[in-house]
Write a protein that holds these residues in place. Structure first.
Motif, PDB file in Angstrom:
ATOM      1  N   ASP A 286      45.765  37.981  72.261  1.00 18.25           N
ATOM      2  CA  ASP A 286      47.051  38.554  72.666  1.00 18.25           C
ATOM      3  C   ASP A 286      47.624  39.498  71.610  1.00 18.25           C
ATOM      4  OD1 ASP A 286      48.005  36.786  70.772  1.00 18.25           O
ATOM      5  OD2 ASP A 286      49.472  35.844  72.073  1.00 18.25           O
ATOM      6  N   GLY A 287      46.786  39.918  70.665  1.00 22.64           N
ATOM      7  CA  GLY A 287      47.167  40.965  69.726  1.00 22.64           C
ATOM      8  C   GLY A 287      48.159  40.565  68.664  1.00 22.64           C
ATOM      9  N   ARG A 288      48.078  39.361  68.149  1.00 21.48           N
ATOM     10  CA  ARG A 288      49.013  38.921  67.108  1.00 21.48           C
ATOM     11  C   ARG A 288      48.712  39.528  65.748  1.00 21.48           C
ATOM     12  NH1 ARG A 288      51.117  32.935  68.490  1.00 21.48           N
ATOM     13  NH2 ARG A 288      51.094  33.189  70.742  1.00 21.48           N
ATOM     14  N   GLY A 289      47.468  39.919  65.513  1.00 22.30           N
ATOM     15  CA  GLY A 289      47.121  40.640  64.292  1.00 22.30           C
ATOM     16  C   GLY A 289      46.707  39.800  63.101  1.00 22.30           C
ATOM     17  N   VAL A 290      46.591  38.491  63.266  1.00 23.75           N
ATOM     18  CA  VAL A 290      46.175  37.641  62.145  1.00 23.75           C
ATOM     19  C   VAL A 290      44.793  38.059  61.651  1.00 23.75           C
ATOM     20  CG1 VAL A 290      45.611  35.279  61.438  1.00 23.75           C
ATOM     21  CG2 VAL A 290      47.585  35.698  62.912  1.00 23.75           C
ATOM     22  N   CYS A 291      43.871  38.291  62.565  1.00 24.44           N
ATOM     23  CA  CYS A 291      42.501  38.642  62.178  1.00 24.44           C
ATOM     24  C   CYS A 291      42.444  39.978  61.452  1.00 24.44           C
ATOM     25  CB  CYS A 291      41.573  38.631  63.386  1.00 24.44           C
ATOM     26  SG  CYS A 291      42.042  39.775  64.690  1.00 24.44           S
ATOM     27  N   THR A 292      43.237  40.933  61.877  1.00 28.01           N
ATOM     28  CA  THR A 292      43.191  42.240  61.215  1.00 28.01           C
ATOM     29  C   THR A 292      43.769  42.170  59.812  1.00 28.01           C
ATOM     30  OG1 THR A 292      45.266  42.926  62.260  1.00 28.01           O
ATOM     31  CG2 THR A 292      43.227  43.557  63.366  1.00 28.01           C
TER      32      THR A 292
END
Length: 69
Positions: free
Chosen positions: A12-18
């Motif tokens: 859902d695009g939370r951005g933790v991985c990036t």
């Protein structure tokens, strides 16, 4: 060498991985992760395996997994 698989139906695009894997992943215009270099399942170099495991473990939507390849 492992590859990083992103389950697009779960993300859902939370951005933790990036944030944890900025060497491999960037955010698209909507905040979803995209592999740098345009690979669908980017290869994870040995020095980044720890960070990749951490990204998999911390993904709140369980949208990441490491696959052998």
């Amino acid at each position: 060498m492992s590859r990083l698989h992103i389950d697009w139906t779960a993300c859902d695009g939370r951005g933790v991985c990036t944030e944890l894997l900025e060497e491999l992943l960037a955010e698209d215009d909507w905040g979803y992760p995209v592999a740098r270099g345009g690979h669908r399942e980017p290869a994870v170099p040995r020095p980044l395996e720890g960070a990749a495991r951490q990204a998999v473990d911390r993904c709140p939507m369980l949208a990441l997994r490491l696959v052998s390849g």
